[in-house]
Design a protein around this motif. Structure first.
Motif, PDB file in Angstrom:
ATOM      1  N   HIS A 144       8.890   9.750  72.074  1.00  0.00           N
ATOM      2  CA  HIS A 144       8.247  10.685  71.153  1.00  0.00           C
ATOM      3  C   HIS A 144       8.626  12.108  71.550  1.00  0.00           C
ATOM      4  O   HIS A 144       8.893  12.380  72.725  1.00  0.00           O
ATOM      5  N   PRO A 145       8.618  13.030  70.582  1.00  0.00           N
ATOM      6  CA  PRO A 145       8.865  14.428  70.944  1.00  0.00           C
ATOM      7  C   PRO A 145       7.782  14.919  71.899  1.00  0.00           C
ATOM      8  O   PRO A 145       6.657  14.414  71.877  1.00  0.00           O
ATOM      9  N   MET A 146       8.135  15.849  72.734  1.00  0.00           N
ATOM     10  CA  MET A 146       7.167  16.383  73.706  1.00  0.00           C
ATOM     11  C   MET A 146       6.905  17.840  73.413  1.00  0.00           C
ATOM     12  O   MET A 146       7.847  18.577  73.179  1.00  0.00           O
ATOM     13  N   PRO A 147       5.694  18.284  73.454  1.00  0.00           N
ATOM     14  CA  PRO A 147       4.484  17.468  73.475  1.00  0.00           C
ATOM     15  C   PRO A 147       4.196  16.926  72.080  1.00  0.00           C
ATOM     16  O   PRO A 147       4.706  17.447  71.082  1.00  0.00           O
ATOM     17  N   SER A 148       3.399  15.898  72.017  1.00  0.00           N
ATOM     18  CA  SER A 148       3.012  15.328  70.724  1.00  0.00           C
ATOM     19  C   SER A 148       1.751  14.499  70.914  1.00  0.00           C
ATOM     20  O   SER A 148       1.271  14.319  72.035  1.00  0.00           O
ATOM     21  N   TRP A 149       1.232  14.011  69.822  1.00  0.00           N
ATOM     22  CA  TRP A 149       0.145  13.045  69.828  1.00  0.00           C
ATOM     23  C   TRP A 149       0.735  11.737  69.323  1.00  0.00           C
ATOM     24  O   TRP A 149       1.542  11.728  68.392  1.00  0.00           O
TER      25      TRP A 149
END
Length: 192
Positions: free
Chosen positions: A107-112
């Motif tokens: 997942h992209p950082m940061p993300s939920w």
């Protein structure tokens, strides 16, 4: 239709885990990653473990009538505690190796991470899934404006649901002997 969705507490955990286990009974990913032996029990236990982690470190929303639930975790959430990891490994049994071999994009950082969303079969088609997505997006947007929410799904119907809520497909991943996985994400506005 108007749906009553609220933040879950630990008291909601058993009912939410049951709802998600019923919702995921025929889901391609769980069918592939959980042994057939005692499948329903394993699935409900896994949902319970993941929900307890999400309640503590993220956000869980439920339909007030027990028909649906959604859980999200920020990328800053700690990994599962050692005891929970041990239980997860045991519940996946001989399917753990296949699960760990799935090479999904990060997942992209940061993300939920939208970790799970499920609606009981008898409540499908009335907009509850969309309402749960909208509610969790609104709450995450309030908590973390401008963030990205990422998810994976192994069901084409879910792709359409999420696309209708502003998500887009970022990758398709094939698994050796299991279902294809669609990675999706949505970046929220910088102001809520």
């Amino acid at each position: 239709m108007n749906h009553s969705i609220r933040t879950a507490t630990s008291h909601d955990l058993p009912a939410a885990a049951r709802t998600l286990s019923v919702a995921f009974a025929d889901y391609p990913w769980t069918r592939w990653t959980i042994p057939d032996d005692d499948y329903a029990h394993r699935l409900e236990e896994l949902q319970s473990l993941y929900l307890s982690h999400a309640i503590e470190h993220g956000l869980v929303l439920v339909d007030a009538h027990g028909r649906g639930a959604v859980a999200v975790l920020p990328s800053s959430a700690p990994p599962l505690a050692d005891d929970l990891q041990r239980q997860v490994r045991e519940l996946h049994g001989d399917r753990l190796e296949a699960l760990l071999a799935a090479d999904l994009p990060a997942h992209p950082m940061p993300s939920w991470e939208l970790a799970t969303l499920g609606v009981r079969p008898e409540a499908r088609g009335a907009g509850l899934g969309s309402a749960l997505v909208d509610a969790v997006v609104a709450e995450v947007g309030r908590l973390d404006p401008g963030c990205t929410i990422a998810l994976e799904t192994s069901d084409d119907r879910n792709v359409r649901l999420y696309e209708g809520r502003g998500f887009f497909v970022t990758a398709h991943t094939s698994t050796a002997d299991g279902p294809a996985v669609h990675s999706m994400q949505r970046t929220l506005p910088a102001t809520s």
